[in-house]
Scaffold this active site. Structure first.
Site, PDB file in Angstrom:
ATOM      1  N   HIS A   1       0.841  -1.199   0.000  1.00 29.94           N
ATOM      2  CA  HIS A   1       0.000   0.000   0.000  1.00 29.94           C
ATOM      3  C   HIS A   1       0.875   1.247   0.000  1.00 29.94           C
ATOM      4  CE1 HIS A   1      -3.529   2.434   0.645  1.00 29.94           C
ATOM      5  NE2 HIS A   1      -3.007   2.975   1.728  1.00 29.94           N
TER       6      HIS A   1
ATOM      7  N   PRO B   1      -3.744   8.025  -1.085  1.00 29.64           N
ATOM      8  CA  PRO B   1      -2.708   8.218  -0.067  1.00 29.64           C
ATOM      9  C   PRO B   1      -1.602   9.177  -0.489  1.00 29.64           C
ATOM     10  CG  PRO B   1      -2.472   6.072  -1.116  1.00 29.64           C
ATOM     11  CD  PRO B   1      -3.773   6.642  -1.610  1.00 29.64           C
TER      12      PRO B   1
ATOM     13  N   ASP C   1      -6.296  -2.204   4.162  1.00 37.70           N
ATOM     14  CA  ASP C   1      -4.997  -1.716   4.634  1.00 37.70           C
ATOM     15  C   ASP C   1      -4.767  -1.967   6.120  1.00 37.70           C
ATOM     16  OD1 ASP C   1      -4.705  -0.745   2.002  1.00 37.70           O
ATOM     17  OD2 ASP C   1      -5.771   1.081   2.543  1.00 37.70           O
TER      18      ASP C   1
END
Length: 246
Positions: free
Chosen positions: A83, A95, A118
């Site tokens: 991630h 993000p 996540d």
């Protein structure tokens, strides 16, 4: 969806992914002698393939869907995800945007997949530096590069089974949805706002060729990008060429 030919005595992997970093890592894994990437899946209705393959690992990079627990439990070793955030900060969507707005750490994390987006124990992570001149696009590219670096650096430990897990500290974390991003894009012309706060928002949303930040004036919609430069020696040279007019 793609399939690879079965090779005996190799690590079987089912790969979940669709973005640029995912394709780069998928192709890198396909070149490894010790690996059989048995399938590349990009949609949730393809996940039954995992049961058919019964792999050692699921590797997810850019798979935009929640994987159910009954699929996560199939691999004999683990289901891992890469991630582009420094977990537990900035779980969820965009993000590359929130570190520039909220000042949270930017980075990338390889982690065991949990039942929510996540989550799961951290295997490895790398922090990525940011600068006030960064845009959302610039940071996005830096995070993509860092994902590839982190995965390839960590791969020898994954291959040897020498993985050390650490738990995420949920108390310090953050999570953002697609709705958060959509709401961020709409600018209120009458809002009174600190200059730096506005610039942080605009640079985070600057991602050409996409139109993100916008405001409506007199029935017309205007899109806003921003460019911020750090002063260097060339700026002093340019100042010598200023033309004065009276």
């Amino acid at each position: 969806m793609q399939f690879c030919i079965i090779q005996p005595d190799k690590m079987d992997i089912v790969f979940l992914g669709v973005n640029d970093a995912g394709m780069q890592i998928y192709e890198w894994l396909c070149d490894r002698n010790e690996v059989d990437v048995r399938a590349l899946l990009t949609e949730p209705d393809q996940l039954d393939i995992v049961r058919q393959v019964d792999p050692d690992f699921i590797v997810s990079v850019g798979f935009d869907h929640l994987v159910p627990p009954e699929v996560l439990n199939i691999p004999s070793e683990d289901a891992i995800n890469l991630h582009p955030s420094y977990l537990p900060y900035n779980r969820g969507k965009s993000p590359n945007v929130w570190p520039l707005i909220e000042g949270t750490p930017a980075g990338v994390t390889l982690h065991s997949m949990g039942t929510e987006f996540d989550t799961g124990d951290i295997i490895a992570q790398k922090q990525v530096e940011t600068d006030f001149s960064d845009t959302g696009k610039v940071l996005h590219q830096r995070l993509e590069d860092a994902q590839f670096e982190l995965f390839t650096e960590t791969w020898p430990n994954i291959k040897s089974g020498d993985i050390k897990y650490s738990s995420q500290d949920d108390a310090d974390g953050s999570y953002h949805t697609k709705t958060d991003f959509v709401e961020l894009c709409e600018l209120d012309p009458s809002e009174e706002i600190n200059v730096k706060t506005l610039l942080d928002r605009l640079r985070a949303l600057t991602f050409p060729p996409f139109d993100n930040a916008y405001l409506d004036i007199n029935g017309e919609r205007y899109y806003v990008d921003v460019e911020i430069r750090k002063k260097d020696d060339k700026d002093d040279e340019k100042s010598d060429g200023l033309i004065s007019s009276y």
